[in-house]
Structures are given as C-alpha cells and as structure tokens.
Design a protein around this motif. Structure first.
Motif, PDB file in Angstrom:
ATOM      1  N   VAL A  19     -10.292   5.602   2.078  1.00 54.97           N
ATOM      2  CA  VAL A  19      -9.994   3.474   2.191  1.00 54.97           C
ATOM      3  C   VAL A  19      -8.932   3.752   2.930  1.00 54.97           C
ATOM      4  CG1 VAL A  19      -9.680   2.056   0.529  1.00 54.97           C
ATOM      5  CG2 VAL A  19     -11.234   3.397  -0.479  1.00 54.97           C
ATOM      6  N   ALA A  20      -7.292   3.437   2.558  1.00 52.53           N
ATOM      7  CA  ALA A  20      -6.461   3.624   3.081  1.00 52.53           C
ATOM      8  C   ALA A  20      -6.598   4.428   4.854  1.00 52.53           C
ATOM      9  CB  ALA A  20      -4.601   4.305   2.753  1.00 52.53           C
ATOM     10  N   ALA A  21      -7.210   5.517   5.304  1.00 48.82           N
ATOM     11  CA  ALA A  21      -7.227   5.904   6.622  1.00 48.82           C
ATOM     12  C   ALA A  21      -8.253   3.792   7.274  1.00 48.82           C
ATOM     13  CB  ALA A  21      -7.961   7.350   7.106  1.00 48.82           C
ATOM     14  N   ARG A  22      -9.152   4.097   6.190  1.00 51.86           N
ATOM     15  CA  ARG A  22     -10.206   3.291   6.555  1.00 51.86           C
ATOM     16  C   ARG A  22      -9.279   1.587   7.268  1.00 51.86           C
ATOM     17  NH1 ARG A  22     -15.537   4.834   6.881  1.00 51.86           N
ATOM     18  NH2 ARG A  22     -16.179   3.280   8.028  1.00 51.86           N
ATOM     19  N   VAL A  23      -8.839   1.319   6.660  1.00 46.62           N
ATOM     20  CA  VAL A  23      -7.334   0.167   6.209  1.00 46.62           C
ATOM     21  C   VAL A  23      -7.288  -0.174   7.613  1.00 46.62           C
ATOM     22  CG1 VAL A  23      -5.817  -1.321   5.411  1.00 46.62           C
ATOM     23  CG2 VAL A  23      -7.397  -0.271   3.858  1.00 46.62           C
ATOM     24  N   ALA A  24      -6.465   1.278   7.710  1.00 47.12           N
ATOM     25  CA  ALA A  24      -5.322   1.799   9.136  1.00 47.12           C
ATOM     26  C   ALA A  24      -6.128   1.207  10.349  1.00 47.12           C
ATOM     27  CB  ALA A  24      -4.545   2.343   9.234  1.00 47.12           C
ATOM     28  N   ALA A  25      -7.873   2.722  10.090  1.00 45.65           N
ATOM     29  CA  ALA A  25      -8.470   2.045  11.580  1.00 45.65           C
ATOM     30  C   ALA A  25      -8.634   0.761  11.884  1.00 45.65           C
ATOM     31  CB  ALA A  25      -9.641   3.116  10.918  1.00 45.65           C
ATOM     32  N   GLY A  26      -8.977  -0.426  10.929  1.00 44.69           N
ATOM     33  CA  GLY A  26      -9.111  -1.780  10.896  1.00 44.69           C
ATOM     34  C   GLY A  26      -8.277  -1.967  11.452  1.00 44.69           C
ATOM     35  N   ILE A  27      -7.147  -2.132  11.188  1.00 43.90           N
ATOM     36  CA  ILE A  27      -6.026  -2.739  12.063  1.00 43.90           C
ATOM     37  C   ILE A  27      -6.154  -2.205  13.480  1.00 43.90           C
ATOM     38  CG2 ILE A  27      -3.395  -2.970  11.726  1.00 43.90           C
ATOM     39  CD1 ILE A  27      -3.150  -2.454   9.120  1.00 43.90           C
ATOM     40  N   ALA A  28      -5.528  -0.465  13.741  1.00 40.74           N
ATOM     41  CA  ALA A  28      -6.009  -0.501  15.365  1.00 40.74           C
ATOM     42  C   ALA A  28      -6.466  -0.957  16.053  1.00 40.74           C
ATOM     43  CB  ALA A  28      -6.339   1.202  15.351  1.00 40.74           C
ATOM     44  N   GLU A  29      -7.940  -1.188  15.150  1.00 37.95           N
ATOM     45  CA  GLU A  29      -9.240  -2.112  16.183  1.00 37.95           C
ATOM     46  C   GLU A  29      -9.776  -3.891  16.201  1.00 37.95           C
ATOM     47  OE1 GLU A  29     -12.703  -1.712  13.553  1.00 37.95           O
ATOM     48  OE2 GLU A  29     -13.215  -0.136  13.852  1.00 37.95           O
ATOM     49  N   SER A  30      -8.121  -4.438  15.241  1.00 38.95           N
ATOM     50  CA  SER A  30      -8.084  -5.797  16.114  1.00 38.95           C
ATOM     51  C   SER A  30      -7.452  -6.571  16.742  1.00 38.95           C
ATOM     52  CB  SER A  30      -6.960  -6.285  14.242  1.00 38.95           C
ATOM     53  OG  SER A  30      -5.783  -6.428  13.776  1.00 38.95           O
ATOM     54  N   GLY A  31      -6.642  -5.352  17.144  1.00 38.64           N
ATOM     55  CA  GLY A  31      -5.656  -5.457  18.784  1.00 38.64           C
ATOM     56  C   GLY A  31      -4.115  -4.887  18.576  1.00 38.64           C
ATOM     57  N   PRO A  32      -3.564  -4.968  20.075  1.00 40.65           N
ATOM     58  CA  PRO A  32      -2.884  -4.188  20.458  1.00 40.65           C
ATOM     59  C   PRO A  32      -1.489  -4.783  19.620  1.00 40.65           C
ATOM     60  CG  PRO A  32      -3.655  -5.192  22.551  1.00 40.65           C
ATOM     61  CD  PRO A  32      -4.441  -5.420  21.211  1.00 40.65           C
ATOM     62  N   ARG A  33      -1.905  -6.002  19.753  1.00 36.97           N
ATOM     63  CA  ARG A  33      -0.594  -6.935  18.967  1.00 36.97           C
ATOM     64  C   ARG A  33      -0.258  -5.936  17.775  1.00 36.97           C
ATOM     65  NH1 ARG A  33      -1.029 -11.905  17.705  1.00 36.97           N
ATOM     66  NH2 ARG A  33      -3.270 -11.305  17.781  1.00 36.97           N
ATOM     67  N   HIS A  34      -1.019  -5.707  16.657  1.00 38.76           N
ATOM     68  CA  HIS A  34      -0.620  -5.362  15.561  1.00 38.76           C
ATOM     69  C   HIS A  34      -0.775  -3.875  14.913  1.00 38.76           C
ATOM     70  CE1 HIS A  34      -2.134  -9.441  14.787  1.00 38.76           C
ATOM     71  NE2 HIS A  34      -3.562  -9.365  14.553  1.00 38.76           N
ATOM     72  N   SER A  35       0.059  -3.447  14.588  1.00 39.41           N
ATOM     73  CA  SER A  35       0.521  -1.876  14.048  1.00 39.41           C
ATOM     74  C   SER A  35       0.802  -1.358  12.253  1.00 39.41           C
ATOM     75  CB  SER A  35       1.692  -1.493  14.385  1.00 39.41           C
ATOM     76  OG  SER A  35       2.682  -2.420  14.551  1.00 39.41           O
ATOM     77  N   PHE A  36       0.487  -0.378  12.135  1.00 41.98           N
ATOM     78  CA  PHE A  36       1.300   0.292  10.912  1.00 41.98           C
ATOM     79  C   PHE A  36       1.409   1.676  10.360  1.00 41.98           C
ATOM     80  CE2 PHE A  36      -3.023   2.373  12.616  1.00 41.98           C
ATOM     81  CZ  PHE A  36      -2.583   3.155  11.942  1.00 41.98           C
ATOM     82  N   GLU A  37       1.792   1.834   9.746  1.00 36.46           N
ATOM     83  CA  GLU A  37       2.996   2.714   9.344  1.00 36.46           C
ATOM     84  C   GLU A  37       1.785   2.947   8.051  1.00 36.46           C
ATOM     85  OE1 GLU A  37       6.854   4.283   7.206  1.00 36.46           O
ATOM     86  OE2 GLU A  37       6.793   2.686   8.502  1.00 36.46           O
ATOM     87  N   LEU A  38       1.859   4.337   8.002  1.00 33.25           N
ATOM     88  CA  LEU A  38       1.435   4.815   6.444  1.00 33.25           C
ATOM     89  C   LEU A  38       2.255   5.863   5.234  1.00 33.25           C
ATOM     90  CD1 LEU A  38      -2.023   6.411   7.393  1.00 33.25           C
ATOM     91  CD2 LEU A  38      -2.080   4.709   5.948  1.00 33.25           C
ATOM     92  N   ALA A  39       2.757   5.584   4.005  1.00 32.97           N
ATOM     93  CA  ALA A  39       3.604   5.739   3.096  1.00 32.97           C
ATOM     94  C   ALA A  39       3.187   6.325   1.922  1.00 32.97           C
ATOM     95  CB  ALA A  39       4.002   4.680   2.582  1.00 32.97           C
ATOM     96  N   ASP A  40       3.000   7.747   1.985  1.00 31.65           N
ATOM     97  CA  ASP A  40       2.132   8.865   1.213  1.00 31.65           C
ATOM     98  C   ASP A  40       2.703   8.972   0.504  1.00 31.65           C
ATOM     99  OD1 ASP A  40       1.014  10.497  -0.054  1.00 31.65           O
ATOM    100  OD2 ASP A  40      -0.270  11.679   1.551  1.00 31.65           O
TER     101      ASP A  40
END
Length: 200
Positions: A19-40
């Motif tokens: 689920v976390a990976a898919r949230v990250a994928a959705g952020i990546a799809e939302s455009g180049p102005r948006h980014s993310f960091e995963l904290a496991d």
C-alpha cells in the motif's frame, strides 16, 4: 511538494508495504513538482523506546538525540506526512507510536509556554493516515472504533500539534475487492495527496 511516507511493518512483503509503495507511485504520477521519501521504521532500526535522553529533551535540558534530530530534519523537508500502518489493538503498532512519542517533541512539534499557553508548531504540515485493519465495517461501526481512533490520533496527537489531518483512511480486509481494491485506493490517495480539497 514533498511527502514523507512512514511505514511501520516488519515484513517487506506485507500488504502495508505494498500500500505504501502504491501511495508513492500515485505521488510520482501526480507530476514532476511532487516528490516523496519512504521511511521504513523497521528496516531502519528506529528505536521506539522513550528513554532518559527523551525525558531530558522534554524538560528542555538537552538537545534532541541524533536519531530524533534526523527525523526532525526529514519532517522539516516534508509538506505532507503519510502514515501507513496495520491497526494493532485499535491503534498504532508500538514502533509507530514510539516514533510519534520520540519525534513529536516539546519545543519542536508543540511548546508548553510558562504562561500555560500551548503553541502548536506544525500548522504547515498536512497528515494522511492509511490504516489497514482486519475487522469488518459492521464491527467497526458497532463499537465506535473508527471515531475512537480519530479522537485519539487525529485530534489527540496531530490536532495538539496543529497539523491538519486531511486524509484518514481505514482499509479493512472485509472491504469489497480486498486486497486489490486497497492497492488501487492507495494509488488514488497518492495522486490526490496535494489536492487542496480534504480527502474523506
């Protein structure tokens, strides 16, 4: 805009991680102005135990321990915090609760002034909660678990610090289309993360 996605599950093959990976994928799809960091938190070995150094910080007698300071820096870079976690006993897993205990500190997340007034210091931060549970909707509603969790987490933790919970999602094993539907929902959450409209 930048999101910090915090995951609290020891199994990298778990639905929580997917689920976390898919949230990250959705952020990546939302455009180049948006980014993310995963904290496991589990893989990183974050220590959730609130110890003497944390007490000293709370009493304003010491600077943050190095691991807490590192989390403060990660959060300072983030416009949004996304917590993805399994529901244990109708709350956070101990690892995530300990992260909150140690990181959302006096003087950084909030300030108890000498005049007795509370200063909420995280008003810039939006929070999205993505919880995965095993109960069915009827059980959740019958016992008021969802409203109890909102009181404890949305209001009791983030409201106290001034952070806005703009998305709160409880994904249950009894939901139609489980688990695939949850992955689709997670990607949609990521795509809409930085929309101005609050998410249901």
């Amino acid at each position: 805009m930048h999101a910090l996605i915090v995951i609290a599950h020891p199994d990298r093959l778990s639905l929580t991680h997917a689920v976390a990976a898919r949230v990250a994928a959705g952020i990546a799809e939302s455009g180049p102005r948006h980014s993310f960091e995963l904290a496991d938190l589990s893989a990183e070995g974050f220590d959730p135990r609130f110890g003497q150094a944390d007490i000293a910080l709370h009493l304003k007698q010491a600077a943050p321990p190095a691991d807490v300071a590192a989390e403060h820096a990660r959060l300072a870079r983030a416009d949004a915090l996304v917590l993805v976690y399994p529901v244990y006993w109708w709350s956070f897993p101990a690892l995530l609760k300990g992260w909150i205990d140690r990181v959302f500190t006096q003087g950084w997340a909030y300030e108890d002034n000498e005049d007795g007034k509370l200063v909420k210091k995280l008003q810039r931060l939006q929070v999205h909660l993505v919880a995965l549970g095993g109960a069915d909707q009827a059980t959740v509603h019958r016992h008021g678990y969802e409203s109890a969790m909102k009181t404890q987490i949305d209001h009791g933790i983030f409201g106290y610090c001034g952070a806005r919970v703009t998305g709160s999602h409880l994904l249950l094993a009894s939901d139609a289309g489980y688990p695939g539907a949850h992955l689709e929902s997670a990607q949609a959450i990521g795509r809409g993360l930085f929309d101005s409209r609050p998410q249901p």
